[in-house]
Design a protein around this motif. Sequence first.
Motif, mmCIF file in Angstrom:
data_model
loop_
_atom_site.group_PDB
_atom_site.id
_atom_site.type_symbol
_atom_site.label_atom_id
_atom_site.label_comp_id
_atom_site.label_asym_id
_atom_site.label_seq_id
_atom_site.Cartn_x
_atom_site.Cartn_y
_atom_site.Cartn_z
ATOM 1 N N THR A 71 3.393 7.246 -10.603
ATOM 2 C CA THR A 71 4.387 6.675 -9.679
ATOM 3 C C THR A 71 3.961 5.275 -9.215
ATOM 4 O O THR A 71 4.605 4.294 -9.551
ATOM 5 C CB THR A 71 4.601 7.584 -8.447
ATOM 6 O OG1 THR A 71 3.337 7.859 -7.851
ATOM 7 C CG2 THR A 71 5.289 8.869 -8.835
ATOM 8 N N ASP A 72 2.856 5.193 -8.465
ATOM 9 C CA ASP A 72 2.443 3.903 -7.892
ATOM 10 C C ASP A 72 2.184 2.856 -8.981
ATOM 11 O O ASP A 72 2.721 1.745 -8.941
ATOM 12 C CB ASP A 72 1.154 4.071 -7.059
ATOM 13 C CG ASP A 72 1.339 5.055 -5.920
ATOM 14 O OD1 ASP A 72 2.380 4.989 -5.243
ATOM 15 O OD2 ASP A 72 0.443 5.903 -5.715
ATOM 16 N N ILE A 73 1.321 3.223 -9.914
ATOM 17 C CA ILE A 73 0.900 2.257 -10.936
ATOM 18 C C ILE A 73 2.058 1.951 -11.888
ATOM 19 O O ILE A 73 2.300 0.805 -12.260
ATOM 20 C CB ILE A 73 -0.332 2.793 -11.715
ATOM 21 C CG1 ILE A 73 -1.462 3.179 -10.734
ATOM 22 C CG2 ILE A 73 -0.808 1.775 -12.745
ATOM 23 C CD1 ILE A 73 -1.931 2.096 -9.790
ATOM 24 N N GLY A 105 -2.290 2.198 -5.001
ATOM 25 C CA GLY A 105 -1.858 3.580 -4.835
ATOM 26 C C GLY A 105 -2.803 4.570 -5.478
ATOM 27 O O GLY A 105 -3.788 4.175 -6.118
ATOM 28 N N ASP A 106 -2.495 5.853 -5.296
ATOM 29 C CA ASP A 106 -3.388 6.903 -5.811
ATOM 30 C C ASP A 106 -2.777 7.667 -6.984
ATOM 31 O O ASP A 106 -3.387 8.598 -7.493
ATOM 32 C CB ASP A 106 -3.746 7.898 -4.690
ATOM 33 C CG ASP A 106 -2.551 8.731 -4.251
ATOM 34 O OD1 ASP A 106 -1.487 8.137 -3.985
ATOM 35 O OD2 ASP A 106 -2.656 9.969 -4.211
ATOM 36 N N ARG A 107 -1.560 7.284 -7.403
ATOM 37 C CA ARG A 107 -0.913 8.029 -8.485
ATOM 38 C C ARG A 107 -0.571 7.101 -9.640
ATOM 39 O O ARG A 107 0.130 6.102 -9.462
ATOM 40 C CB ARG A 107 0.416 8.622 -7.983
ATOM 41 C CG ARG A 107 0.338 10.018 -7.436
ATOM 42 C CD ARG A 107 1.746 10.614 -7.354
ATOM 43 N NE ARG A 107 1.865 11.625 -8.350
ATOM 44 C CZ ARG A 107 1.802 12.944 -8.071
ATOM 45 N NH1 ARG A 107 1.686 13.365 -6.837
ATOM 46 N NH2 ARG A 107 1.882 13.820 -9.044
ATOM 47 N N PHE A 152 0.825 -1.206 0.000
ATOM 48 C CA PHE A 152 0.000 0.000 0.000
ATOM 49 C C PHE A 152 0.858 1.254 0.000
ATOM 50 O O PHE A 152 1.791 1.393 0.814
ATOM 51 C CB PHE A 152 -0.892 0.039 1.257
ATOM 52 C CG PHE A 152 -2.019 -0.940 1.221
ATOM 53 C CD1 PHE A 152 -3.189 -0.637 0.539
ATOM 54 C CD2 PHE A 152 -1.911 -2.170 1.859
ATOM 55 C CE1 PHE A 152 -4.243 -1.555 0.492
ATOM 56 C CE2 PHE A 152 -2.956 -3.089 1.821
ATOM 57 C CZ PHE A 152 -4.124 -2.774 1.136
ATOM 58 N N ASP A 153 0.521 2.185 -0.885
ATOM 59 C CA ASP A 153 1.037 3.539 -0.807
ATOM 60 C C ASP A 153 0.400 4.203 0.423
ATOM 61 O O ASP A 153 -0.618 3.717 0.938
ATOM 62 C CB ASP A 153 0.650 4.275 -2.101
ATOM 63 C CG ASP A 153 0.927 5.751 -2.011
ATOM 64 O OD1 ASP A 153 2.083 6.113 -1.738
ATOM 65 O OD2 ASP A 153 -0.025 6.556 -2.185
ATOM 66 N N LEU A 154 0.976 5.287 0.920
ATOM 67 C CA LEU A 154 0.428 5.927 2.123
ATOM 68 C C LEU A 154 -0.377 7.187 1.804
ATOM 69 O O LEU A 154 -1.592 7.195 1.872
ATOM 70 C CB LEU A 154 1.575 6.242 3.100
ATOM 71 C CG LEU A 154 2.328 5.006 3.629
ATOM 72 C CD1 LEU A 154 3.420 5.426 4.604
ATOM 73 C CD2 LEU A 154 1.372 4.043 4.298
ATOM 74 N N ASP A 155 0.321 8.293 1.439
ATOM 75 C CA ASP A 155 -0.368 9.569 1.208
ATOM 76 C C ASP A 155 -1.406 9.431 0.096
ATOM 77 O O ASP A 155 -1.069 9.060 -1.028
ATOM 78 C CB ASP A 155 0.638 10.665 0.801
ATOM 79 C CG ASP A 155 1.533 11.085 1.947
ATOM 80 O OD1 ASP A 155 1.038 11.724 2.887
ATOM 81 O OD2 ASP A 155 2.745 10.773 1.898
ATOM 82 N N GLY A 156 -2.643 9.726 0.419
ATOM 83 C CA GLY A 156 -3.691 9.698 -0.603
ATOM 84 C C GLY A 156 -4.295 8.320 -0.808
ATOM 85 O O GLY A 156 -5.275 8.166 -1.530
ATOM 86 N N THR A 157 -3.678 7.293 -0.187
ATOM 87 C CA THR A 157 -4.198 5.921 -0.303
ATOM 88 C C THR A 157 -4.726 5.440 1.047
ATOM 89 O O THR A 157 -5.848 4.942 1.143
ATOM 90 C CB THR A 157 -3.104 4.975 -0.824
ATOM 91 O OG1 THR A 157 -2.664 5.452 -2.100
ATOM 92 C CG2 THR A 157 -3.618 3.556 -0.968
ATOM 93 N N LEU A 158 -3.914 5.616 2.106
ATOM 94 C CA LEU A 158 -4.349 5.224 3.458
ATOM 95 C C LEU A 158 -4.662 6.428 4.331
ATOM 96 O O LEU A 158 -5.467 6.336 5.248
ATOM 97 C CB LEU A 158 -3.291 4.351 4.131
ATOM 98 C CG LEU A 158 -2.961 3.031 3.427
ATOM 99 C CD1 LEU A 158 -2.004 2.211 4.276
ATOM 100 C CD2 LEU A 158 -4.209 2.225 3.114
HETATM 101 MG MG LIG Z 1 0.156 8.605 -2.762
#
Ligand SMILES: [Mg+2]
Length: 268
Positions: A228-230, A223-225, A26-32
């Motif tokens: 970057t994440d994806i 993730g939410d980005r 899990f990504d943190l900022d914007g995801t959790l």
């Molecule tokens: Mg994020």
Amino acid sequence: MFSKRSPTSSFSEISKEMRRYPGYIFDLDGTLYRGSDPIEYAVEVVNQLAAEGARIRYLTNNSGYTAEKISEKLTAMGFPAPVDSIYSSGLGAAEYLRTHKAKSVFVVGQPGLHEILSSYGIRTTQESRADFVLVGICRSFTYDLLDRALQCLLGGAKLIATNKDTTFPLEEGRLAPGAGSIVAAVEAASGMKATVIGKPEPTLIQHLLAQMNLKPEDVLVVGDRVDTDIESAKRAQCPAHLVLTGVTSVASTAGLSWSKDLRDLLQS
Ligand SMILES: [Mg+2]
């Protein structure tokens, strides 16, 4: 623990096919969370997956905090988050600098990044001579710091960036300038291009896969980005899922697995 609500099934076909994975990153900022607010359903969903036996890891491009600090924050919110379940672009940068036998590093970053480097035995300097310049999120960024970083680079230092996220989301959807904004300034001044440690590079995910002892196809990256994440999941050959609780408000990329929030992870 998880309260059943109407399914978020108006989303993509792919997300309806969501299955359980042996591992999750899990990504943190914007995801959790956003700032100090946990995102709706996040605590319940992650705990449910952990209770079912999934291996849970947390991966952030934010280099400003030690794993201990992030663990404290997540644990206080109710996430199952021991220190060794957390990895960041700051820890990845320290690993990189140790592997490359850095003798002295000029840091443009938060106190947490300095702490991480010192825990890896890496010497940091405030002088205008160093063999590496490491740039991350830096809330005390000034013209003077930029100038000294530039002098190091003109003197032959190599430029490393923890990440290039230009913004990150805070409470109530407010966007704050991210490390990428500061990296851009250093790149512009020096004419150099930074080597990036964090997402979208696959290195941090690969580190976690090895630690989890799981194959890429068995670990869902959430993730939410997209950029970057994806993208880092794609480069690490992991399946990925986008949530719209952070910086991405509309999933425009065809073929992407996505949903409005994390509840879809429990659909199967
Ligand atoms: Mg994020």
